[in-house]
Design a protein around this motif. Structure first.
Motif, mmCIF file in Angstrom:
data_model
loop_
_atom_site.group_PDB
_atom_site.id
_atom_site.type_symbol
_atom_site.label_atom_id
_atom_site.label_comp_id
_atom_site.label_asym_id
_atom_site.label_seq_id
_atom_site.Cartn_x
_atom_site.Cartn_y
_atom_site.Cartn_z
ATOM 1 N N THR A 18 -57.665 95.192 17.362
ATOM 2 C CA THR A 18 -57.549 94.332 16.183
ATOM 3 C C THR A 18 -56.287 93.477 16.280
ATOM 4 O OG1 THR A 18 -58.561 96.064 14.848
ATOM 5 C CG2 THR A 18 -57.420 94.338 13.645
ATOM 6 N N VAL A 19 -56.417 92.215 15.903
ATOM 7 C CA VAL A 19 -55.243 91.351 15.767
ATOM 8 C C VAL A 19 -55.137 90.947 14.298
ATOM 9 C CG1 VAL A 19 -54.160 89.164 16.403
ATOM 10 C CG2 VAL A 19 -55.433 90.475 18.124
ATOM 11 N N ILE A 20 -54.013 91.280 13.700
ATOM 12 C CA ILE A 20 -53.777 90.860 12.312
ATOM 13 C C ILE A 20 -52.823 89.672 12.382
ATOM 14 C CG2 ILE A 20 -53.089 91.585 9.995
ATOM 15 C CD1 ILE A 20 -53.301 94.521 11.063
ATOM 16 N N ASP A 21 -53.328 88.521 12.021
ATOM 17 C CA ASP A 21 -52.558 87.280 12.168
ATOM 18 C C ASP A 21 -52.218 86.723 10.776
ATOM 19 O OD1 ASP A 21 -51.348 85.124 13.299
ATOM 20 O OD2 ASP A 21 -53.132 84.358 14.331
ATOM 21 N N ASP A 60 -45.745 86.782 10.931
ATOM 22 C CA ASP A 60 -45.767 87.991 11.770
ATOM 23 C C ASP A 60 -47.178 88.180 12.319
ATOM 24 O OD1 ASP A 60 -43.197 88.285 10.851
ATOM 25 O OD2 ASP A 60 -43.495 90.245 9.899
ATOM 26 N N ILE A 61 -47.257 88.867 13.434
ATOM 27 C CA ILE A 61 -48.564 89.191 14.036
ATOM 28 C C ILE A 61 -48.523 90.654 14.478
ATOM 29 C CG2 ILE A 61 -50.213 88.665 15.914
ATOM 30 C CD1 ILE A 61 -48.777 85.914 16.212
ATOM 31 N N ILE A 62 -49.631 91.348 14.283
ATOM 32 C CA ILE A 62 -49.736 92.722 14.801
ATOM 33 C C ILE A 62 -50.972 92.802 15.684
ATOM 34 C CG2 ILE A 62 -50.035 95.187 14.206
ATOM 35 C CD1 ILE A 62 -48.828 94.545 11.451
ATOM 36 N N LYS A 63 -50.798 93.376 16.867
ATOM 37 C CA LYS A 63 -51.951 93.604 17.748
ATOM 38 C C LYS A 63 -52.060 95.104 17.985
ATOM 39 C CE LYS A 63 -51.941 89.157 19.979
ATOM 40 N NZ LYS A 63 -52.471 88.506 21.167
ATOM 41 N N ILE A 64 -53.208 95.630 17.702
ATOM 42 C CA ILE A 64 -53.402 97.073 17.864
ATOM 43 C C ILE A 64 -54.534 97.282 18.868
ATOM 44 C CG2 ILE A 64 -53.815 99.273 16.667
ATOM 45 C CD1 ILE A 64 -53.264 97.690 14.019
ATOM 46 N N GLU A 65 -54.202 97.903 19.971
ATOM 47 C CA GLU A 65 -55.221 98.088 20.993
ATOM 48 C C GLU A 65 -56.061 99.333 20.714
ATOM 49 O OE1 GLU A 65 -54.698 96.268 25.386
ATOM 50 O OE2 GLU A 65 -53.819 98.243 25.093
ATOM 51 N N LYS A 66 -57.341 99.208 20.988
ATOM 52 C CA LYS A 66 -58.309 100.315 20.894
ATOM 53 C C LYS A 66 -58.497 100.837 19.475
ATOM 54 C CE LYS A 66 -58.079 101.738 25.666
ATOM 55 N NZ LYS A 66 -57.493 102.653 26.628
ATOM 56 N N LYS A 67 -58.124 100.058 18.485
ATOM 57 C CA LYS A 67 -58.412 100.485 17.098
ATOM 58 C C LYS A 67 -59.014 99.307 16.354
ATOM 59 C CE LYS A 67 -56.258 102.080 12.808
ATOM 60 N NZ LYS A 67 -57.079 103.223 12.427
ATOM 61 N N LYS A 68 -60.252 99.523 15.884
ATOM 62 C CA LYS A 68 -60.897 98.487 15.074
ATOM 63 C C LYS A 68 -60.739 98.880 13.615
ATOM 64 C CE LYS A 68 -64.188 97.328 18.631
ATOM 65 N NZ LYS A 68 -65.568 97.501 19.088
ATOM 66 N N LEU A 69 -60.119 98.000 12.862
ATOM 67 C CA LEU A 69 -59.875 98.335 11.451
ATOM 68 C C LEU A 69 -61.184 98.355 10.676
ATOM 69 C CD1 LEU A 69 -56.688 96.322 10.437
ATOM 70 C CD2 LEU A 69 -56.857 98.626 11.327
ATOM 71 N N THR A 85 -55.177 87.167 8.309
ATOM 72 C CA THR A 85 -56.539 87.105 8.859
ATOM 73 C C THR A 85 -56.665 88.230 9.872
ATOM 74 O OG1 THR A 85 -55.758 85.477 10.455
ATOM 75 C CG2 THR A 85 -56.965 84.642 8.556
ATOM 76 N N ILE A 86 -57.845 88.817 9.926
ATOM 77 C CA ILE A 86 -58.045 89.970 10.793
ATOM 78 C C ILE A 86 -59.101 89.609 11.838
ATOM 79 C CG2 ILE A 86 -58.926 92.343 10.876
ATOM 80 C CD1 ILE A 86 -57.165 91.250 7.810
ATOM 81 N N LYS A 97 -64.141 87.989 12.429
ATOM 82 C CA LYS A 97 -62.891 87.446 11.881
ATOM 83 C C LYS A 97 -63.034 87.422 10.369
ATOM 84 C CE LYS A 97 -59.868 83.459 12.415
ATOM 85 N NZ LYS A 97 -59.164 82.985 13.576
ATOM 86 N N PHE A 98 -62.124 88.008 9.676
ATOM 87 C CA PHE A 98 -62.189 87.908 8.215
ATOM 88 C C PHE A 98 -60.811 87.870 7.584
ATOM 89 C CE2 PHE A 98 -63.987 91.793 9.969
ATOM 90 C CZ PHE A 98 -63.121 92.771 9.582
ATOM 91 N N LYS A 99 -60.824 87.384 6.334
ATOM 92 C CA LYS A 99 -59.576 87.286 5.581
ATOM 93 C C LYS A 99 -59.412 88.532 4.728
ATOM 94 C CE LYS A 99 -57.569 83.925 3.224
ATOM 95 N NZ LYS A 99 -56.230 83.808 3.784
ATOM 96 N N ALA A 100 -58.177 88.940 4.582
ATOM 97 C CA ALA A 100 -57.915 90.108 3.741
ATOM 98 C C ALA A 100 -58.268 89.792 2.287
ATOM 99 C CB ALA A 100 -56.439 90.472 3.840
ATOM 100 N N ARG A 101 -58.913 90.732 1.607
ATOM 101 C CA ARG A 101 -59.234 90.533 0.189
ATOM 102 C C ARG A 101 -58.951 91.837 -0.553
ATOM 103 N NH1 ARG A 101 -63.416 90.688 -3.710
ATOM 104 N NH2 ARG A 101 -63.444 88.780 -4.952
ATOM 105 N N VAL A 102 -58.210 91.728 -1.647
ATOM 106 C CA VAL A 102 -57.874 92.934 -2.419
ATOM 107 C C VAL A 102 -59.156 93.535 -2.995
ATOM 108 C CG1 VAL A 102 -56.620 93.815 -4.422
ATOM 109 C CG2 VAL A 102 -55.589 92.053 -3.004
#
Lengths: 160, 308
Positions: A18-21, A60-69, A85-86, A97-102
């Motif tokens: 997952t990339v959280i951008d 900020d950007i977070i990249k998490i390998e081998k984990k799909k949120l 955006t995720i 690809k989707f946008k975070a929504r509360v």
């Protein structure tokens, strides 16, 4: 050194995960906290803070390998980073690809700031539960004691 | 009509409509004149779980249940029960759920009654949860006004005292949102104003209200004065308390500046916020209000337990 090379160097593509951008600058660590990621899980993670962004100026950007949120985890991110955006990656390609929504109901993620709320009573098997009463500005209301929390309150109320 | 109440949890006055309350009031009217013990709830057991001190509410629930023919079991105070040994509230509620047909609960934590209702299969009645809700008190208050004035709409109200931490005052104000009062004045020291979530609710529900510092500003306009106690411990500085205290004591002289039919309500217990000279005056409606606690709670218990 051309700036493109700098980006290639510090933001390598990931095979899957997952990339959280588009995280507001400086919020990446809080996001890892709400996701319950401490670094002890053994996941390979890249955290980039205060990098240039066309949309946000800095981000900020977070990249998490081998984990799909999961959808729930994505929703939680929205509590802190409404612009995020995720991207779900498989074989180096963005497959979702989707946008975070509360979410409408935020359960067991933040604790109620009211010390005499039943959710803060010792030895009770009870999860905190907030209802989203407004998204902009973000307002969450405790389902038990009625207290309203704003986006600014959230980082200090995160349970994990 | 009574199906709306059957086996329903009574957590907040905001869960009701004015039609629901009209049903309740009509039912209470039937009980008001009955003095003998009835058998409507014969064979039923009502559990009273009061984890916080109470005189009137607990006794009036007990009397109401007994007058309807139900048996009553009680937990009074945390010390007297297993809670002192460390049992969770959830476990206590589970036990009461298996022993009784209905649970009346009072607790100092906000949300306790709602939590109990999520755990218990039997109906739960909130008899006060922290500073938040006291729905049966609001039902009594509104019923009292209906009895005194014949209507709740169109009157001008002032609610005086601790509006921030007082659950009776909050529930009464919430109750007024179900009706169409002409205006509601919320009179308190600045540090004891209604909480943000309450203000939001009142605005959402379209209540016409205004916040004031002194009752003298509005005394001539109002029909009903609802008084609650300001507790000394709410003030970090005792000097501040002493400064505001005097302006929140209701005297006969103050009331005589108002309309001749002005009535004073109070959820009781009162300490010194109403001068004794008011007790025997035409303005005092609080003892009558306390008396109506029995028929309202009889009506509620019988409707919830399906004996309507």
């Amino acid at each position: 050194m051309p700036s493109g090379e700098v980006h290639t160097l510090i933001v390598p593509k990931i095979l899957e995960g997952t990339v959280i951008d588009h995280i507001p600058a400086g919020k990446a660590l809080e996001i890892l906290k709400v996701l319950g990621i401490s670094g002890q899980e053994g996941l390979r993670i890249a955290v980039l803070m205060n990098v240039e962004s066309k949309k946000l100026g800095k981000k900020d950007i977070i990249k998490i390998e081998k984990k799909k949120l999961t959808v729930d985890e994505v929703n939680v991110i929205a509590l802190i980073a409404p612009t995020a955006t995720i991207n779900i990656i498989e074989n180096f390609i963005v497959v979702e690809k989707f946008k975070a929504r509360v979410p409408d109901v935020v359960e067991n993620i933040i604790k109620c700031p009211n010390p005499t709320c039943i959710t803060n009573k010792d030895r009770e098997p009870l999860k905190s539960r907030f209802r989203t009463i407004s998204r902009e500005p973000l307002l969450l209301q405790c389902d038990y004691c009625g207290v309203i929390v704003t986006r600014d309150d959230i980082p200090r109320l995160i349970r994990r | 009509m009574s199906a709306k109440f059957m086996f329903r949890d009574i957590i907040s006055i905001l869960d009701f409509t004015r039609e629901d309350l009209e049903t309740l009031f009509e039912f209470a009217d039937r009980f008001i004149k009955i003095n003998e013990k009835l058998e409507i709830l014969k064979g039923k057991i009502v559990a009273l779980a009061f984890f916080e001190p109470s005189t009137r509410t607990r006794l009036s629930f007990e009397v109401a249940a007994k007058k309807l023919g139900a048996d009553v079991i009680s937990i009074v105070g945390e010390e007297a029960s297993s809670i002192a040994k460390g049992e969770s509230f959830a476990d206590t509620i589970r036990m009461l759920d298996s022993y009784s047909d209905l649970i009346v609960v009072r607790h100092r934590f906000e949300g306790a009654a709602k939590y109990a209702a999520e755990i218990a299969e039997k109906p739960v009645i909130n008899a006060g949860d922290g500073r938040q809700h006291h729905p049966t008190q609001a039902m009594i208050d509104l019923y009292t006004i209906k009895k005194l004035f014949g209507e709740i709409d169109g009157l001008t109200y002032a609610v005086l005292g601790d509006l921030r931490y007082g659950r009776a005052a909050t529930s009464f104000i919430y109750g007024l949102t179900l009706y169409k009062p002409k205006k509601v004045y919320l009179v308190s020291p600045p540090q004891l104003r209604i909480r943000d979530e309450v203000r939001r609710e009142l605005i959402d529900r379209g209540l016409v209200f205004e916040e004031k510092n002194s009752i003298l500003e509005v005394i001539e306009e109002i029909d009903v004065l609802y008084v609650t106690r300001i507790q000394k411990e709410r003030f970090p500085d005792p000097v501040e308390y002493e400064k505001v205290r005097g302006s929140y004591i209701v005297t006969l002289g103050m009331l005589m500046k108002g309309k001749p039919h002005l009535k004073v309500l109070h959820p009781l217990p009162k300490v010194d916020e109403i001068d004794y000279s008011v007790d025997n005056s035409k303005y005092a409606a609080y003892f009558y209000q306390a008396k109506l606690g029995i028929p309202i709670r009889m009506a509620l218990l019988s409707l919830v337990l399906g004996a309507g």
